[in-house]
Scaffold this active site. Structure first.
Site, PDB file in Angstrom:
ATOM      1  N   HIS A 190       0.831  -1.204   0.000  1.00  0.00           N
ATOM      2  CA  HIS A 190       0.000   0.000   0.000  1.00  0.00           C
ATOM      3  C   HIS A 190       0.866   1.254   0.000  1.00  0.00           C
ATOM      4  O   HIS A 190       0.579   2.237  -0.655  1.00  0.00           O
ATOM      5  CB  HIS A 190      -0.848   0.047   1.277  1.00  0.00           C
ATOM      6  CG  HIS A 190      -2.086  -0.774   1.194  1.00  0.00           C
ATOM      7  ND1 HIS A 190      -2.457  -1.653   2.169  1.00  0.00           N
ATOM      8  CD2 HIS A 190      -3.050  -0.823   0.261  1.00  0.00           C
ATOM      9  CE1 HIS A 190      -3.598  -2.210   1.828  1.00  0.00           C
ATOM     10  NE2 HIS A 190      -3.980  -1.726   0.687  1.00  0.00           N
ATOM     11  N   ARG A 297      -6.977  -4.048 -14.429  1.00  0.00           N
ATOM     12  CA  ARG A 297      -6.747  -5.232 -13.582  1.00  0.00           C
ATOM     13  C   ARG A 297      -7.757  -5.227 -12.432  1.00  0.00           C
ATOM     14  O   ARG A 297      -7.466  -4.725 -11.345  1.00  0.00           O
ATOM     15  CB  ARG A 297      -5.328  -5.195 -13.014  1.00  0.00           C
ATOM     16  CG  ARG A 297      -4.226  -5.410 -14.032  1.00  0.00           C
ATOM     17  CD  ARG A 297      -2.869  -5.395 -13.333  1.00  0.00           C
ATOM     18  NE  ARG A 297      -1.815  -5.973 -14.131  1.00  0.00           N
ATOM     19  CZ  ARG A 297      -0.859  -5.274 -14.739  1.00  0.00           C
ATOM     20  NH1 ARG A 297      -0.837  -3.956 -14.639  1.00  0.00           N
ATOM     21  NH2 ARG A 297       0.076  -5.888 -15.435  1.00  0.00           N
ATOM     22  N   ARG A 333     -10.602  -6.540 -17.648  1.00  0.00           N
ATOM     23  CA  ARG A 333     -10.174  -7.937 -17.514  1.00  0.00           C
ATOM     24  C   ARG A 333     -10.871  -8.556 -16.314  1.00  0.00           C
ATOM     25  O   ARG A 333     -10.864  -7.966 -15.229  1.00  0.00           O
ATOM     26  CB  ARG A 333      -8.662  -7.999 -17.323  1.00  0.00           C
ATOM     27  CG  ARG A 333      -8.209  -9.430 -17.059  1.00  0.00           C
ATOM     28  CD  ARG A 333      -6.721  -9.552 -17.018  1.00  0.00           C
ATOM     29  NE  ARG A 333      -6.169  -9.122 -15.753  1.00  0.00           N
ATOM     30  CZ  ARG A 333      -4.865  -9.135 -15.479  1.00  0.00           C
ATOM     31  NH1 ARG A 333      -4.008  -9.535 -16.387  1.00  0.00           N
ATOM     32  NH2 ARG A 333      -4.418  -8.733 -14.313  1.00  0.00           N
ATOM     33  N   GLU A 432      -1.248 -15.656 -22.603  1.00  0.00           N
ATOM     34  CA  GLU A 432      -0.146 -15.544 -21.636  1.00  0.00           C
ATOM     35  C   GLU A 432       0.422 -16.897 -21.241  1.00  0.00           C
ATOM     36  O   GLU A 432       1.152 -17.003 -20.255  1.00  0.00           O
ATOM     37  CB  GLU A 432      -0.542 -14.708 -20.406  1.00  0.00           C
ATOM     38  CG  GLU A 432      -1.945 -14.783 -19.940  1.00  0.00           C
ATOM     39  CD  GLU A 432      -2.291 -13.780 -18.841  1.00  0.00           C
ATOM     40  OE1 GLU A 432      -1.462 -12.944 -18.446  1.00  0.00           O
ATOM     41  OE2 GLU A 432      -3.430 -13.868 -18.350  1.00  0.00           O
ATOM     42  N   ASN A 455       4.177 -10.738 -19.402  1.00  0.00           N
ATOM     43  CA  ASN A 455       4.728 -11.021 -18.069  1.00  0.00           C
ATOM     44  C   ASN A 455       4.559 -12.509 -17.745  1.00  0.00           C
ATOM     45  O   ASN A 455       5.492 -13.186 -17.329  1.00  0.00           O
ATOM     46  CB  ASN A 455       4.013 -10.194 -16.990  1.00  0.00           C
ATOM     47  CG  ASN A 455       4.033  -8.716 -17.302  1.00  0.00           C
ATOM     48  OD1 ASN A 455       4.856  -8.262 -18.077  1.00  0.00           O
ATOM     49  ND2 ASN A 455       3.118  -7.959 -16.727  1.00  0.00           N
ATOM     50  N   ASP A 456       3.337 -12.987 -17.947  1.00  0.00           N
ATOM     51  CA  ASP A 456       3.103 -14.408 -17.687  1.00  0.00           C
ATOM     52  C   ASP A 456       3.628 -15.280 -18.818  1.00  0.00           C
ATOM     53  O   ASP A 456       4.130 -16.377 -18.574  1.00  0.00           O
ATOM     54  CB  ASP A 456       1.604 -14.670 -17.469  1.00  0.00           C
ATOM     55  CG  ASP A 456       1.217 -14.378 -16.031  1.00  0.00           C
ATOM     56  OD1 ASP A 456       1.953 -14.800 -15.121  1.00  0.00           O
ATOM     57  OD2 ASP A 456       0.183 -13.716 -15.819  1.00  0.00           O
ATOM     58  N   ARG A 466       8.201 -15.052 -12.166  1.00  0.00           N
ATOM     59  CA  ARG A 466       8.369 -13.611 -12.420  1.00  0.00           C
ATOM     60  C   ARG A 466       8.586 -12.809 -11.156  1.00  0.00           C
ATOM     61  O   ARG A 466       9.021 -11.666 -11.206  1.00  0.00           O
ATOM     62  CB  ARG A 466       7.164 -13.060 -13.206  1.00  0.00           C
ATOM     63  CG  ARG A 466       5.865 -13.180 -12.467  1.00  0.00           C
ATOM     64  CD  ARG A 466       4.669 -12.872 -13.351  1.00  0.00           C
ATOM     65  NE  ARG A 466       4.166 -11.529 -13.176  1.00  0.00           N
ATOM     66  CZ  ARG A 466       3.018 -11.085 -13.681  1.00  0.00           C
ATOM     67  NH1 ARG A 466       2.268 -11.882 -14.430  1.00  0.00           N
ATOM     68  NH2 ARG A 466       2.618  -9.869 -13.466  1.00  0.00           N
ATOM     69  N   CYS A 503       0.014  -6.077 -23.636  1.00  0.00           N
ATOM     70  CA  CYS A 503      -0.133  -5.305 -22.392  1.00  0.00           C
ATOM     71  C   CYS A 503       0.855  -5.707 -21.299  1.00  0.00           C
ATOM     72  O   CYS A 503       0.740  -5.258 -20.168  1.00  0.00           O
ATOM     73  CB  CYS A 503      -1.566  -5.401 -21.873  1.00  0.00           C
ATOM     74  SG  CYS A 503      -2.048  -7.072 -21.451  1.00  0.00           S
TER      75      CYS A 503
HETATM   76  C1  PEP Z   1       0.810 -10.207 -18.118  1.00  0.00           C
HETATM   77  O1  PEP Z   1       0.830 -11.325 -17.599  1.00  0.00           O
HETATM   78  O2  PEP Z   1       1.628  -9.823 -18.965  1.00  0.00           O
HETATM   79  C2  PEP Z   1      -0.216  -9.225 -17.730  1.00  0.00           C
HETATM   80  C3  PEP Z   1      -0.323  -8.061 -18.332  1.00  0.00           C
HETATM   81  O3  PEP Z   1      -1.021  -9.527 -16.688  1.00  0.00           O
HETATM   82  P1  PEP Z   1      -0.547  -9.413 -15.151  1.00  0.00           P
HETATM   83  O4  PEP Z   1       0.754  -8.688 -15.116  1.00  0.00           O
HETATM   84  O5  PEP Z   1      -1.639  -8.723 -14.450  1.00  0.00           O
HETATM   85  O6  PEP Z   1      -0.416 -10.876 -14.777  1.00  0.00           O
HETATM   86 MG    MG Z   2      -0.850 -12.074 -16.489  1.00  0.00          MG
END
Ligand code: PEP
Ligand code: MG
Length: 578
Positions: A190, A297, A333, A432, A455-456, A466, A503
């Protein structure tokens, strides 16, 4: 001079004298009371709770905390203070142990805080700071102590602390508190979120800061690179003063681009959308020149509220973002909880491998009432603007079909009650996992759009957690395996003529922009502060040169070579960033 490396959580450079504060400094000695004093002591504690609630109410009505994120944090504090079981634990302790109210408050809250801190999940462990905050608020009522003198500052300072509570951070006067550095904390705490929303440069997770800090030395907090310099020497000060000036000059230069299109030199328009966690960030995305929201998100509604959000909670959050966007698009999402995003400890069965477990869409498909609540809210909001829904972590066609079937069920329910919604709302998925990337051709037949979550996708392709600091150097989008998957997904989306965006974090990485454009990406979704920089790169390149770069990268077999080439190309365009 001492240079410390931590985690950068809020960008910018702060240079000022240090002020060391410690939020754990209330050590309450155990004092016994007589049996006859029990009732009076319990009354004191009840009064302290009532006054603390009143204090929060007053802060709220004084509109001191306009940021809705900060308000949400106080709402969590309020819920704790109003929780009867919580108060009962304290009064039971007084009854049983015959101790003072302050000792009981301190013992019980610290027990809860250390329980939270010990849970192997950053979202929960970081909530310990909230409990210390509530403890402090109650102790101030019981003991009548004044708040840290941070509130009465007359000079500019950089705050150094073991940890800071969100309330402390939210109460900082930006004119005097130029930055802060803490021993503990993470990007998702936070406190970090509040720092970002207030625009105070911050570095956390610095480890032990307890070495003697000369009170009249100069401290530098570099919130861009995650560095803190204690007792900076003259040469370092000179360099940092110059660096701070360059950063602010560069930021104002980029601001000029705000109303110019993100268009390449050869006239190809790129759509730049924002990633948000809270609806009030929408305004920031627009201020930075974003064309809409490409990733909302929504799981943050579950992470901050304490209780599961109601349909109205969802609806109001979406309506707020849509209202700000007017006709610009918002991709909502559906909730992506699980793995590293757990709302509370008993929310989920314990799993040995949560990233491979019951997370995201899988969890939604097992908890239909919760999933349907969110889908109803999204559908109701769909008539308010350009709303699109997106399912995360789809791994195969069956999962997509199931999710869409539930969506249709909810539409039928709404029809029954004549509740309006947009029956043609676009429904897309996130790509992802390697599984969805490799079957993107099939998935494209039944999706209105794809958004690539790198990212995933990187995590699952390379088998690299990650969030694990021990393997961060292995986490790279420049790995040929990742790039091969990206190429396939982009081609499949184009072949099926469906929308495509990206994204993940690489959408804001200056080194990857040219490559992504060269590979055929025309929509990027990224954090608001990075939009101007990415726009600048886009406006400086031609699609032709990006295509050449992408073709060259496709012939390389090592991530090191690829990284070097991408870095060289980006440095030529935007040397200020490097
Ligand atoms: C991702 O996985 O790239 C993504 C944008 O979703 P998050 O980072 O919320 O898992
Ligand atoms: Mg993700």
């Amino acid at each position: 001079m001492e240079i410390r490396k931590g985690t950068a959580v809020s960008p910018g450079i702060a240079i000022a004298r240090p002020m060391v504060i410690d939020s754990r400094d209330y050590r309450i000695p155990r004092r016994s009371i007589m049996t006859s004093q029990r009732t009076a002591e319990i009354k004191r504690v009840r009064r302290a709770f009532a006054r603390a609630i009143q204090e929060l109410d007053e802060l709220e009505s004084a509109k001191r905390f306009e940021e809705s994120k900060i308000r949400d944090i106080f709402a969590v504090h309020m819920r704790f203070l109003r929780d009867k079981t919580f108060l009962k634990r304290i009064t039971d302790f007084i009854n049983k142990e015959l101790v003072t109210g302050e000792y009981a408050v301190s013992m019980i809250l610290r027990e809860i805080a250390s329980h939270f801190a010990g849970i192997d999940d950053p979202y929960i462990s970081e909530r310990a700071a909230d409990i210390y905050d509530i403890e402090k608020r109650l102790l101030m009522q019981l003991l009548g102590r004044v708040e840290d003198n941070v509130e009465h500052l007359r000079d500019e300072v950089v705050i150094l602390a073991h940890d800071l509570t969100p309330t402390q951070t939210a109460g900082f006067n930006k004119s005097f508190v130029k930055g802060f550095a803490t021993e503990r904390g993470g990007r998702t705490s936070h406190t970090a979120i509040v720092a970002r929303s207030l625009g105070i440069p911050a570095v956390v997770a610095l480890g032990d800061l307890s070495s003697e800090i000369p009170p009249d030395c100069t401290v530098i907090v570099d919130g861009n690179r995650g560095v803190v310099v204690i007792d900076a020497d003259e040469e370092t000060l000179r360099q940092y003063t110059q660096y701070a000036r360059q950063i602010s000059e560069f930021a104002s230069e980029l601001n000029v681009l705000r109303d110019l299109p993100a268009q390449t030199r050869d006239g190809i328009r790129i759509e730049l959308l924002g990633n948000i966690e809270f609806p009030d960030e929408t305004e920031h995305v627009l201020q930075k020149g974003g064309d809409g929201i490409g990733l909302y998100r929504t799981e943050f509604l579950y992470l901050y509220g304490g209780a599961e959000p109601t349909e109205e909670d969802h609806y109001h959050a979406y309506a707020e973002a849509i209202h700000t966007l007017k006709d610009k698009p918002v991709v909502i999402r559906t909730m992506d909880l699980g793995a590293d995003k757990m709302p509370h400890s008993d929310w989920h069965p314990h799993e040995a491998n949560p990233a491979l477990g019951l997370r995201s869409i899988r969890y939604c498909l097992q908890d239909l009432p919760m999933f349907k609540t969110q889908l109803r809210a999204i559908l109701r909001a769909s008539v308010l603007g350009d709303v699109r829904a997106m399912f995360p972590l789809i791994t195969n066609l069956q999962e997509l079909r199931q999710a869409k079937m539930i969506l249709r069920d909810v539409m039928e329910d709404l029809d029954e009650y004549d509740v309006p919604y947009n029956a043609n709302m676009q429904v897309g998925i996130m790509i992802e996992t390697p599984s969805s990337a490799l079957t993107a051709g099939f998935l494209a037949q039944e999706s209105d759009f794809f958004s690539i979550g790198t990212n995933d996708l990187i995590q699952y392709t390379l088998a690299v957690d990650r969030a694990n600091e021990h393997v961060t150097t292995l986490f790279s989008a420049a790995e040929p395996a990742v790039l091969r998957l990206l190429r396939g997904v982009i081609q499949d989306a184009h072949k099926a003529r469906i929308g495509l965006s990206l994204c993940g974090e690489i959408a804001s990485d200056p080194e990857f922009i040219m490559l992504l454009l060269g590979m055929g990406v025309r929509t990027l979704s990224l954090a608001a502060p990075m939009i101007p920089e990415v726009k600048k790169i886009i406006r400086s390149v031609s699609i032709e040169e990006c295509g050449d770069l992408a073709r060259q990268v496709a012939t390389l077999d090592s991530s090191r070579q690829i990284k070097n080439i991408l870095r060289d190309a980006a440095m030529k365009i935007l040397p200020e960033t490097f």
